[in-house]
Design an enzyme around this catalytic site. Structure first.
Site, short mmCIF file in Angstrom:
data_model
loop_
_atom_site.label_atom_id
_atom_site.label_comp_id
_atom_site.label_asym_id
_atom_site.label_seq_id
_atom_site.Cartn_x
_atom_site.Cartn_y
_atom_site.Cartn_z
CG HIS A 57 -14.24 -1.67 -1.95
ND1 HIS A 57 -14.15 -2.25 -3.18
CD2 HIS A 57 -15.35 -2.19 -1.37
CE1 HIS A 57 -15.18 -3.09 -3.35
NE2 HIS A 57 -15.92 -3.06 -2.28
CE1 TYR B 284 -4.03 -1.88 -0.27
CE2 TYR B 284 -2.90 -3.33 1.27
CZ TYR B 284 -3.92 -3.10 0.36
OH TYR B 284 -4.83 -4.09 0.07
P1 NAD Z 1 -11.60 -4.88 -11.91
O1 NAD Z 1 -10.13 -4.66 -12.09
O2 NAD Z 1 -12.09 -6.18 -11.42
O3 NAD Z 1 -12.30 -4.64 -13.32
C1 NAD Z 1 -11.95 -3.54 -14.12
C2 NAD Z 1 -13.05 -3.36 -15.15
O4 NAD Z 1 -12.78 -2.17 -15.86
C3 NAD Z 1 -13.11 -4.51 -16.19
O5 NAD Z 1 -14.47 -4.86 -16.38
C4 NAD Z 1 -12.52 -3.87 -17.45
O6 NAD Z 1 -13.13 -4.36 -18.64
C5 NAD Z 1 -12.87 -2.41 -17.25
N1 NAD Z 1 -11.94 -1.49 -17.89
C6 NAD Z 1 -10.58 -1.58 -17.96
N2 NAD Z 1 -10.08 -0.52 -18.59
C7 NAD Z 1 -11.14 0.28 -18.93
C8 NAD Z 1 -11.26 1.52 -19.59
N3 NAD Z 1 -10.20 2.18 -20.04
N4 NAD Z 1 -12.50 2.05 -19.78
C9 NAD Z 1 -13.61 1.39 -19.33
N5 NAD Z 1 -13.54 0.21 -18.67
C10 NAD Z 1 -12.32 -0.34 -18.48
O7 NAD Z 1 -12.10 -3.69 -11.04
P2 NAD Z 1 -13.24 -3.58 -9.96
O8 NAD Z 1 -14.49 -4.17 -10.50
O9 NAD Z 1 -13.23 -2.16 -9.55
O10 NAD Z 1 -12.76 -4.48 -8.73
C11 NAD Z 1 -11.44 -4.37 -8.24
C12 NAD Z 1 -11.31 -4.11 -6.75
O11 NAD Z 1 -9.93 -3.87 -6.46
C13 NAD Z 1 -12.04 -2.88 -6.30
O12 NAD Z 1 -12.96 -3.27 -5.35
C14 NAD Z 1 -10.99 -1.93 -5.69
O13 NAD Z 1 -11.18 -1.77 -4.30
C15 NAD Z 1 -9.67 -2.59 -5.90
N6 NAD Z 1 -8.80 -1.81 -6.84
C16 NAD Z 1 -8.81 -0.45 -6.83
C17 NAD Z 1 -8.03 0.27 -7.74
C18 NAD Z 1 -8.07 1.78 -7.72
O14 NAD Z 1 -8.30 2.38 -6.68
N7 NAD Z 1 -7.88 2.47 -8.87
C19 NAD Z 1 -7.24 -0.40 -8.66
C20 NAD Z 1 -7.23 -1.81 -8.64
C21 NAD Z 1 -8.02 -2.49 -7.72
#
Ligand code: NAD
Length: 243
Positions: free
Chosen positions: A120, A60
């Site tokens: 989250h 983290y």
């Molecule tokens: P996920 O990674 O499971 O899914 C990402 C989704 O975004 C996919 O369906 C993919 O097709 C789509 N995607 C990817 N690039 C895209 C784009 N440019 N435009 C539109 N769609 C796009 O993500 P999730 O469903 O949010 O679950 C992941 C968990 O992990 C979350 O609960 C979160 O807490 C954590 N997480 C957070 C971050 C962050 O804060 N940015 C990053 C990674 C994981």
């Protein structure tokens, strides 16, 4: 389904890692269940933290440092612009732990009916393991970071790990029960309870829309799908929405 031709008052938008992908924040499950090279059991569960606090804190710390290198993209900005002009209720629920929505809304102050919930948790916050007190945290955290809030407490990332309760669920469910439009952006629909929000919104009679690079496993639950990169699809969709 009722009310689709009625004026929209209440909006709930759910965002996931996909909305931050084009800012340079890696998504999570997209490839193989790894989060930045780690198994989620290692870095996103209470058991992983108990087994190896140094590894988890370091993970983290790296994610937190990475925030300095990324900026909100056109999709975050489009939602901030909507929040500024929307006169009804607008709840933005993000599963993301980054602060890109927060930064977009800081630049474009939202209207009175707007609320942002990080269901989250947030990378830029820390929580005392004994008192539960949450505080801002911008730097690194040591493996055994002492808590200023309890003599036996340790500070841990304010992140909801697998097996822990997401935040503000009552507030989110109340907004879903009252909304006219529900839009799910850049989330795989694989992580509950967020994956079930579309059903609650449908039950309320809301119009439901999925915006993603490609149809997700829950795509058939939505009235409409808009497929393309978030930086293009999100501004285009909300530009046409009448206030
Ligand atoms: P996920 O990674 O499971 O899914 C990402 C989704 O975004 C996919 O369906 C993919 O097709 C789509 N995607 C990817 N690039 C895209 C784009 N440019 N435009 C539109 N769609 C796009 O993500 P999730 O469903 O949010 O679950 C992941 C968990 O992990 C979350 O609960 C979160 O807490 C954590 N997480 C957070 C971050 C962050 O804060 N940015 C990053 C990674 C994981």
């Amino acid at each position: 389904m009722t009310g689709h031709a009625e004026p929209i008052h209440g909006i709930v938008v759910l965002t996931g890692a996909g909305i931050s992908a084009e800012s340079g924040v890696p998504t999570f499950r997209a490839s193989d269940g790894l989060w930045c090279g780690h198994r989620v059991e290692e870095v996103a569960t209470p058991e992983g933290y108990a087994a190896n606090p140094a590894l988890v804190q370091d993970f983290y710390n790296q994610r937190r440092r990475q925030l300095a290198e990324v900026r909100p993209n056109a999709a975050h900005v489009a939602l901030a612009e909507l929040a500024a002009r929307w006169e009804g209720d607008f709840l933005l629920v993000t599963q993301n732990v980054d602060d890109l929505h927060d930064r977009a809304h800081a630049e474009i102050p939202p209207g009175a009916g707007f609320e942002l919930i990080h269901m989250h948790g947030e990378l830029l916050k820390a929580r005392c393991t004994r008192s539960g007190v949450v505080m801002d945290w911008f730097g690194d955290m040591a493996a055994d970071e002492a808590s200023p809030h309890h003599p036996q407490g340790r500070m841990r990332p304010h992140i909801v790990w697998f097996g822990e309760m997401p935040l503000a669920m009552e507030r989110i469910e109340a907004a879903l029960a009252a909304c006219d439009l529900f839009v799910s952006i850049g989330t795989s629909g694989a992580v509950y309870p967020a994956a079930g929000f579309v059903q609650l919104a449908r039950y309320a009679g809301a119009r439901t829309v999925e915006i993603n690079l490609e149809p997700t496993q829950g795509a058939r639950l939505f009235d409409e799908g808009v497929y393309g990169p978030a930086t293009e699809a999100v501004p285009a969709f909300f530009r046409d929405l009448q206030t």
